[in-house]
Design an enzyme around this catalytic site. Structure first.
Site, PDB file in Angstrom:
ATOM      1  N   CYS A   1     -63.580  35.230 -11.671  1.00  0.00           N
ATOM      2  CA  CYS A   1     -64.308  35.464 -10.428  1.00  0.00           C
ATOM      3  C   CYS A   1     -64.194  34.229  -9.541  1.00  0.00           C
ATOM      4  O   CYS A   1     -64.338  33.104 -10.020  1.00  0.00           O
ATOM      5  CB  CYS A   1     -65.772  35.757 -10.749  1.00  0.00           C
ATOM      6  SG  CYS A   1     -66.788  36.115  -9.319  1.00  0.00           S
ATOM      7  N   LEU A   2     -63.961  34.457  -8.257  1.00  0.00           N
ATOM      8  CA  LEU A   2     -63.866  33.335  -7.326  1.00  0.00           C
ATOM      9  C   LEU A   2     -65.179  32.571  -7.219  1.00  0.00           C
ATOM     10  O   LEU A   2     -65.182  31.386  -6.888  1.00  0.00           O
ATOM     11  CB  LEU A   2     -63.437  33.828  -5.941  1.00  0.00           C
ATOM     12  CG  LEU A   2     -62.044  34.451  -5.857  1.00  0.00           C
ATOM     13  CD1 LEU A   2     -61.753  34.921  -4.439  1.00  0.00           C
ATOM     14  CD2 LEU A   2     -60.979  33.479  -6.338  1.00  0.00           C
TER      15      LEU A   2
ATOM     16  N   HIS B   1     -70.727  43.065  -7.601  1.00  0.00           N
ATOM     17  CA  HIS B   1     -71.188  42.022  -6.672  1.00  0.00           C
ATOM     18  C   HIS B   1     -72.106  42.617  -5.605  1.00  0.00           C
ATOM     19  O   HIS B   1     -73.139  42.027  -5.269  1.00  0.00           O
ATOM     20  CB  HIS B   1     -70.013  41.327  -5.981  1.00  0.00           C
ATOM     21  CG  HIS B   1     -69.392  40.239  -6.776  1.00  0.00           C
ATOM     22  ND1 HIS B   1     -70.073  39.101  -7.159  1.00  0.00           N
ATOM     23  CD2 HIS B   1     -68.136  40.096  -7.259  1.00  0.00           C
ATOM     24  CE1 HIS B   1     -69.268  38.312  -7.845  1.00  0.00           C
ATOM     25  NE2 HIS B   1     -68.082  38.890  -7.924  1.00  0.00           N
TER      26      HIS B   1
ATOM     27  N   GLN C   1     -69.934  37.366  -1.763  1.00  0.00           N
ATOM     28  CA  GLN C   1     -69.305  36.144  -2.272  1.00  0.00           C
ATOM     29  C   GLN C   1     -69.036  35.128  -1.171  1.00  0.00           C
ATOM     30  O   GLN C   1     -68.719  33.977  -1.461  1.00  0.00           O
ATOM     31  CB  GLN C   1     -67.998  36.468  -2.995  1.00  0.00           C
ATOM     32  CG  GLN C   1     -68.206  37.190  -4.310  1.00  0.00           C
ATOM     33  CD  GLN C   1     -66.886  37.443  -4.985  1.00  0.00           C
ATOM     34  OE1 GLN C   1     -66.256  38.458  -4.755  1.00  0.00           O
ATOM     35  NE2 GLN C   1     -66.463  36.488  -5.797  1.00  0.00           N
TER      36      GLN C   1
ATOM     37  N   GLY D   1     -59.609  40.339  -5.323  1.00  0.00           N
ATOM     38  CA  GLY D   1     -60.706  41.103  -4.750  1.00  0.00           C
ATOM     39  C   GLY D   1     -61.797  40.159  -4.290  1.00  0.00           C
ATOM     40  O   GLY D   1     -61.927  39.042  -4.805  1.00  0.00           O
TER      41      GLY D   1
ATOM     42  N   HIS E   1     -65.682  45.556 -10.546  1.00  0.00           N
ATOM     43  CA  HIS E   1     -66.121  44.155 -10.485  1.00  0.00           C
ATOM     44  C   HIS E   1     -66.735  43.859  -9.116  1.00  0.00           C
ATOM     45  O   HIS E   1     -67.812  43.260  -9.018  1.00  0.00           O
ATOM     46  CB  HIS E   1     -64.920  43.246 -10.760  1.00  0.00           C
ATOM     47  CG  HIS E   1     -65.204  41.783 -10.659  1.00  0.00           C
ATOM     48  ND1 HIS E   1     -65.296  40.975 -11.764  1.00  0.00           N
ATOM     49  CD2 HIS E   1     -65.406  40.972  -9.583  1.00  0.00           C
ATOM     50  CE1 HIS E   1     -65.545  39.727 -11.373  1.00  0.00           C
ATOM     51  NE2 HIS E   1     -65.614  39.699 -10.047  1.00  0.00           N
ATOM     52  N   GLU E   2     -66.048  44.285  -8.059  1.00  0.00           N
ATOM     53  CA  GLU E   2     -66.535  43.992  -6.710  1.00  0.00           C
ATOM     54  C   GLU E   2     -67.782  44.804  -6.366  1.00  0.00           C
ATOM     55  O   GLU E   2     -68.692  44.295  -5.702  1.00  0.00           O
ATOM     56  CB  GLU E   2     -65.425  44.211  -5.675  1.00  0.00           C
ATOM     57  CG  GLU E   2     -64.176  43.359  -5.887  1.00  0.00           C
ATOM     58  CD  GLU E   2     -64.423  41.870  -6.044  1.00  0.00           C
ATOM     59  OE1 GLU E   2     -65.432  41.353  -5.519  1.00  0.00           O
ATOM     60  OE2 GLU E   2     -63.611  41.204  -6.706  1.00  0.00           O
TER      61      GLU E   2
END
Length: 171
Positions: free
Chosen positions: A91-92, A137, A51, A46, A133-134
């Site tokens: 997380c990226l 963000h 991000q 995701g 999660h997204e």
């Protein structure tokens, strides 16, 4: 299509609330393609627009990672949620770190798809966790905001050192 630069924690852009998308057009769809390219390149399931430094309410998801079940959520809104669950999330934007984050087990989310049409997903398990999660963000929240201050500060310190090393190696 191109791979975008992933913003690393503790970059201020990750703490900003993203603005709603007002127009779904070719430019946005190109950006969505670039988000998918970036997500696959980085090994994620995701990605939120914030991000990659774009403060718009756009999410790309592919929990299988095989490009056959891509999900795009534009201006997502959780309508309902129930149950409790949690997994160790990564997380990226915070590579190499994971933490157990409490989440809702099932959610119903409304959004626009990449054609600008309203869609509703009834999500559970990993799909529900990924959406939450997204959306975090998009609301300026990263998963470490859900853990203790001490652990968060340790991760923040280590990420700042990593960012300095990365910038030095590029110079």
């Amino acid at each position: 299509m191109s791979v975008l630069q992933v913003v690393l924690y503790p970059d201020d852009r990750l703490t900003k609330v993203c603005e709603p998308v007002t127009q779904v057009d070719d430019e946005l769809n190109q950006f969505i393609d670039d988000m998918f390219d970036t997500m696959y390149q980085e090994g994620g399931i995701g990605l939120a627009a914030s991000q990659v430094g774009v403060l718009k309410r756009v999410i790309t998801i592919d929990i299988e990672g095989d490009k056959t079940n891509q999900v795009v959520l534009i201006n997502p809104e959780i309508l309902e949620s129930c149950g409790e669950t949690g997994i160790e999330e990564g997380c990226l934007s915070i590579p190499g770190y994971r933490a157990l984050v409490p989440r809702k087990e099932k959610i119903t989310v409304k959004a626009l798809n990449r054609q600008g049409e309203e869609v509703i997903y009834h999500a559970d398990d990993l799909f529900a966790i990924c959406i939450q999660h997204e959306i975090d963000h998009l609301n300026g929240i990263v998963f470490v905001d859900h853990i203790s201050n001490l652990k968060r500060q340790r991760i923040k310190d280590k990420m700042q050192k990593l960012k300095k090393q990365l910038y030095r190696s590029k110079a």
